[in-house]
Scaffold this motif. Structure first.
Motif, PDB file in Angstrom:
ATOM      1  N   LEU A  85       8.305  60.693  15.542  1.00 49.63           N
ATOM      2  CA  LEU A  85       8.780  61.780  16.398  1.00 49.63           C
ATOM      3  C   LEU A  85       9.897  62.565  15.711  1.00 49.63           C
ATOM      4  CD1 LEU A  85       8.676  63.187  19.172  1.00 49.63           C
ATOM      5  CD2 LEU A  85      10.370  61.538  19.944  1.00 49.63           C
ATOM      6  N   LEU A  86      10.827  61.848  15.101  1.00 49.65           N
ATOM      7  CA  LEU A  86      11.920  62.515  14.401  1.00 49.65           C
ATOM      8  C   LEU A  86      11.419  63.326  13.209  1.00 49.65           C
ATOM      9  CD1 LEU A  86      14.648  59.746  14.524  1.00 49.65           C
ATOM     10  CD2 LEU A  86      14.658  61.932  15.738  1.00 49.65           C
ATOM     11  N   LYS A  87      10.420  62.811  12.491  1.00 49.87           N
ATOM     12  CA  LYS A  87       9.846  63.561  11.368  1.00 49.87           C
ATOM     13  C   LYS A  87       9.205  64.856  11.851  1.00 49.87           C
ATOM     14  CE  LYS A  87       8.806  59.719   8.241  1.00 49.87           C
ATOM     15  NZ  LYS A  87       7.732  58.904   7.663  1.00 49.87           N
ATOM     16  N   LYS A  88       8.480  64.781  12.969  1.00 46.39           N
ATOM     17  CA  LYS A  88       7.847  65.978  13.521  1.00 46.39           C
ATOM     18  C   LYS A  88       8.903  66.977  13.970  1.00 46.39           C
ATOM     19  CE  LYS A  88       3.615  63.670  14.892  1.00 46.39           C
ATOM     20  NZ  LYS A  88       2.795  63.164  15.990  1.00 46.39           N
ATOM     21  N   TRP A  89       9.948  66.511  14.602  1.00 49.25           N
ATOM     22  CA  TRP A  89      11.026  67.380  15.054  1.00 49.25           C
ATOM     23  C   TRP A  89      11.695  68.058  13.856  1.00 49.25           C
ATOM     24  CZ3 TRP A  89      16.365  67.299  14.310  1.00 49.25           C
ATOM     25  CH2 TRP A  89      17.089  68.192  15.115  1.00 49.25           C
ATOM     26  N   HIS A  90      11.956  67.280  12.816  1.00 47.81           N
ATOM     27  CA  HIS A  90      12.587  67.813  11.610  1.00 47.81           C
ATOM     28  C   HIS A  90      11.700  68.894  10.973  1.00 47.81           C
ATOM     29  CE1 HIS A  90      15.237  67.877   8.171  1.00 47.81           C
ATOM     30  NE2 HIS A  90      14.204  67.675   7.365  1.00 47.81           N
ATOM     31  N   ALA A  91      10.402  68.635  10.881  1.00 50.41           N
ATOM     32  CA  ALA A  91       9.477  69.618  10.307  1.00 50.41           C
ATOM     33  C   ALA A  91       9.459  70.891  11.147  1.00 50.41           C
ATOM     34  CB  ALA A  91       8.073  69.020  10.211  1.00 50.41           C
ATOM     35  N   LEU A  92       9.505  70.756  12.446  1.00 50.64           N
ATOM     36  CA  LEU A  92       9.518  71.909  13.336  1.00 50.64           C
ATOM     37  C   LEU A  92      10.799  72.721  13.144  1.00 50.64           C
ATOM     38  CD1 LEU A  92       8.161  73.470  15.622  1.00 50.64           C
ATOM     39  CD2 LEU A  92       9.285  71.936  17.232  1.00 50.64           C
ATOM     40  N   MET A  93      11.927  72.034  13.018  1.00 50.64           N
ATOM     41  CA  MET A  93      13.201  72.728  12.804  1.00 50.64           C
ATOM     42  C   MET A  93      13.185  73.489  11.482  1.00 50.64           C
ATOM     43  SD  MET A  93      15.258  72.333  15.323  1.00 50.64           S
ATOM     44  CE  MET A  93      13.908  72.365  16.476  1.00 50.64           C
ATOM     45  N   LYS A  94      12.621  72.901  10.437  1.00 45.59           N
ATOM     46  CA  LYS A  94      12.517  73.575   9.126  1.00 45.59           C
ATOM     47  C   LYS A  94      11.630  74.814   9.233  1.00 45.59           C
ATOM     48  CE  LYS A  94      13.585  70.357   5.577  1.00 45.59           C
ATOM     49  NZ  LYS A  94      13.572  70.541   4.171  1.00 45.59           N
ATOM     50  N   GLN A  95      10.526  74.686   9.962  1.00 46.48           N
ATOM     51  CA  GLN A  95       9.610  75.809  10.145  1.00 46.48           C
ATOM     52  C   GLN A  95      10.317  76.933  10.898  1.00 46.48           C
ATOM     53  OE1 GLN A  95       6.005  74.833  12.189  1.00 46.48           O
ATOM     54  NE2 GLN A  95       5.292  76.950  12.264  1.00 46.48           N
ATOM     55  N   TRP A  96      11.059  76.616  11.916  1.00 44.41           N
ATOM     56  CA  TRP A  96      11.793  77.623  12.687  1.00 44.41           C
ATOM     57  C   TRP A  96      12.837  78.320  11.812  1.00 44.41           C
ATOM     58  CZ3 TRP A  96      12.978  75.320  18.216  1.00 44.41           C
ATOM     59  CH2 TRP A  96      11.793  75.255  18.928  1.00 44.41           C
ATOM     60  N   GLU A  97      13.518  77.538  10.987  1.00 51.41           N
ATOM     61  CA  GLU A  97      14.514  78.133  10.082  1.00 51.41           C
ATOM     62  C   GLU A  97      13.852  79.096   9.107  1.00 51.41           C
ATOM     63  OE1 GLU A  97      16.658  74.963   8.203  1.00 51.41           O
ATOM     64  OE2 GLU A  97      17.710  74.425  10.051  1.00 51.41           O
ATOM     65  N   LYS A  98      12.697  78.689   8.615  1.00 45.07           N
ATOM     66  CA  LYS A  98      11.948  79.519   7.658  1.00 45.07           C
ATOM     67  C   LYS A  98      11.515  80.828   8.316  1.00 45.07           C
ATOM     68  CE  LYS A  98       9.162  77.523   4.561  1.00 45.07           C
ATOM     69  NZ  LYS A  98       7.979  76.821   4.057  1.00 45.07           N
ATOM     70  N   GLU A  99      11.149  80.757   9.602  1.00 47.20           N
ATOM     71  CA  GLU A  99      10.695  81.937  10.336  1.00 47.20           C
ATOM     72  C   GLU A  99      11.871  82.769  10.871  1.00 47.20           C
ATOM     73  OE1 GLU A  99       8.174  80.372  13.384  1.00 47.20           O
ATOM     74  OE2 GLU A  99       6.596  79.824  11.987  1.00 47.20           O
ATOM     75  N   GLY A 100      13.080  82.257  10.724  1.00 40.96           N
ATOM     76  CA  GLY A 100      14.242  82.998  11.180  1.00 40.96           C
ATOM     77  C   GLY A 100      14.606  82.741  12.633  1.00 40.96           C
ATOM     78  N   ARG A 101      14.007  81.765  13.273  1.00 38.20           N
ATOM     79  CA  ARG A 101      14.361  81.399  14.656  1.00 38.20           C
ATOM     80  C   ARG A 101      15.542  80.464  14.656  1.00 38.20           C
ATOM     81  NH1 ARG A 101       8.970  79.352  17.616  1.00 38.20           N
ATOM     82  NH2 ARG A 101       7.480  80.691  16.611  1.00 38.20           N
ATOM     83  N   HIS A 102      16.339  80.510  15.688  1.00 33.82           N
ATOM     84  CA  HIS A 102      17.462  79.573  15.792  1.00 33.82           C
ATOM     85  C   HIS A 102      17.618  79.093  17.200  1.00 33.82           C
ATOM     86  CE1 HIS A 102      18.807  80.139  11.696  1.00 33.82           C
ATOM     87  NE2 HIS A 102      18.674  81.443  11.867  1.00 33.82           N
TER      88      HIS A 102
END
Length: 128
Positions: free
Chosen positions: A111-128
């Motif tokens: 679950l933490l790995k999935k959350w971390h990957a999602l946060m990285k994707q959001w950062e890459k897309e410029g979402r915060h």
């Protein structure tokens, strides 16, 4: 897995309530492990003798989901959760307890790995 009679469980609880330590009571009663006694005490503290001696029931999927969500939300152990919801818990061997803990830790890690990957994707897309 050792099966204990209801009379044995009540006797053990009464000994602890009289001020004896859990380890001392387990030793006097020739219990190989204190874990069952700890579970009995937890059940007793949450609902008295009736919860301690509660028999197995069938539970709906909705109830099971509610229990799991409550456990995660309140960061409870399996024993605490079982006692809270009056669920009798089969006594697991030490290896079974470790396997169960390992399984839960793997789920949390995934679950933490999935959350971390999602946060990285959001950062890459410029979402915060």
């Amino acid at each position: 897995m050792t099966k204990y009679s209801n009379e044995f469980k009540v006797k053990a609880i009464k000994m602890v309530l009289k001020g004896n330590s859990i380890s001392h009571v387990a030793k006097i009663l020739n219990m190989p492990d204190i874990a069952p006694l700890c579970r009995w005490i937890s059940h007793y503290e949450h609902g008295g003798i009736s919860q301690l001696l509660h028999k197995n029931r069938k539970y709906t999927p909705i109830f099971k989901q509610k229990v799991i969500e409550y456990k995660w939300l309140h960061h409870l152990s399996l024993n605490q959760t079982a006692a809270k919801f009056s669920i009798p818990k089969k006594e697991l061997s030490y290896v079974e307890q470790l396997e169960q803990e390992n399984y839960q830790l793997r789920m949390e890690n995934d679950l933490l790995k999935k959350w971390h990957a999602l946060m990285k994707q959001w950062e890459k897309e410029g979402r915060h």
